[in-house]
Design a protein around this motif. Sequence first.
Motif, short mmCIF file in Angstrom:
data_model
loop_
_atom_site.label_atom_id
_atom_site.label_comp_id
_atom_site.label_asym_id
_atom_site.label_seq_id
_atom_site.Cartn_x
_atom_site.Cartn_y
_atom_site.Cartn_z
N GLU A 46 -11.49 -7.85 10.77
CA GLU A 46 -10.59 -7.78 11.91
C GLU A 46 -9.82 -6.46 11.89
O GLU A 46 -9.81 -5.74 10.90
CB GLU A 46 -9.62 -8.96 11.88
N ASN A 47 -9.18 -6.18 12.97
CA ASN A 47 -8.41 -4.93 13.09
C ASN A 47 -6.97 -5.16 12.62
O ASN A 47 -6.07 -5.37 13.43
CB ASN A 47 -8.43 -4.43 14.53
N LYS A 52 -1.84 -3.53 3.88
CA LYS A 52 -0.72 -4.38 3.49
C LYS A 52 -0.73 -5.67 4.29
O LYS A 52 -0.54 -6.77 3.74
CB LYS A 52 0.60 -3.65 3.70
N GLU A 53 -0.98 -5.56 5.61
CA GLU A 53 -1.06 -6.75 6.45
C GLU A 53 -2.23 -7.63 6.03
O GLU A 53 -2.12 -8.86 5.97
CB GLU A 53 -1.21 -6.35 7.92
N PHE A 54 -3.36 -6.99 5.75
CA PHE A 54 -4.55 -7.73 5.29
C PHE A 54 -4.24 -8.49 4.00
O PHE A 54 -4.58 -9.67 3.86
CB PHE A 54 -5.69 -6.74 5.06
N LYS A 55 -3.56 -7.85 3.07
CA LYS A 55 -3.22 -8.48 1.79
C LYS A 55 -2.29 -9.67 2.00
O LYS A 55 -2.48 -10.74 1.41
CB LYS A 55 -2.57 -7.46 0.86
N ILE A 56 -1.30 -9.51 2.86
CA ILE A 56 -0.36 -10.60 3.13
C ILE A 56 -1.08 -11.79 3.74
O ILE A 56 -0.87 -12.95 3.33
CB ILE A 56 0.76 -10.12 4.07
N GLY A 85 -7.32 -1.59 -1.61
CA GLY A 85 -6.73 -2.74 -0.93
C GLY A 85 -7.56 -3.31 0.18
O GLY A 85 -7.06 -4.10 1.00
N SER A 86 -8.83 -2.97 0.23
CA SER A 86 -9.69 -3.41 1.33
C SER A 86 -10.49 -4.67 1.00
O SER A 86 -11.07 -5.28 1.90
CB SER A 86 -10.65 -2.30 1.73
N THR A 87 -10.52 -5.07 -0.27
CA THR A 87 -11.24 -6.27 -0.68
C THR A 87 -10.36 -7.09 -1.61
O THR A 87 -9.74 -6.54 -2.52
CB THR A 87 -12.55 -5.92 -1.40
N ILE A 88 -10.32 -8.39 -1.36
CA ILE A 88 -9.52 -9.29 -2.20
C ILE A 88 -10.43 -10.42 -2.69
O ILE A 88 -11.23 -10.95 -1.93
CB ILE A 88 -8.34 -9.88 -1.41
#
Length: 293
Positions: A46-47, A52-56, A85-88
Amino acid sequence: MKNDQPKFSKLDKRIGTLGKGISGQVDLYETKNKFGYAVKVYYPKENYESNKEFKIRVLHEYNILSKLDHCNIIKQYKYDVSLLGSTIKLYMPVGSPHLYKLVRNRNNLEQDELLCIWKQLCQGIKYLHSVNICHRDIKLENIIFDSEYKLIKIIDFATAQEVAPDTLSIGLVGSENYAAPETFTSLKYDGKASDIWSLGIILYYLINKKLPWKSAQWNDLDFKQYQTALNEESSNTILFNLGLDAIKESQLLQPDPNKRVSIFDFDYFSWFENIRFCNSIHSCGYNHNQTFK
């Protein structure tokens, strides 16, 4: 909760992929000591405004699960975030395929064994609601067995929400087949009451091997017919073959959320109390491993 956590290593072997979705996939790993575990890998499709938003957003699930300790709730071992920070990755115990896959193609399943599974699910939801968490995506695909096929585990807390008493949930989430009617018609709704509706849909499926309708909306003819029958107090409102007391008391699929029972009301139903179920100590008497594995 951490005493049974395996020792992870970069040398652990990836065995295969358990499932894939829009936002990621679940892979199966094995340690050198043959201890199996699952890794849920999120990669942003997603965009998001930032990593940081993705991680949250992704770690919302981990942060909720890290507070929970119940035999019918999936555990989380730990999480990893890539350097950019692009993969969790979320690390968790391995379990069975989801319940829909286990049940749909099996005939002649005994009702008492299915009720064991359903009551275990109710115990998990009761625990969640007691600590003011609603799941909001209860469905057969979000229920698995543990590796021993004894205890069911509720999984996928991506849309779960912590709610203070009398706090309402916002937003249509989850799967349309299992969603309560008020989630389609109201901006704000009781997330715990919507979980109860989903429990009713699952119970209906386990007993009847089909879903009662595609969507709990007036443009769905099956749901419209059901709601009309309820208003007319028709005998067609009998949904479950669980006895007269269950028919009278289980308002699981009551379209009005204010009239729907809470999970804590179940303890006062004799029919519910009489359902034998597996827990950490006792067995229902059925060998789920033999039935489903």
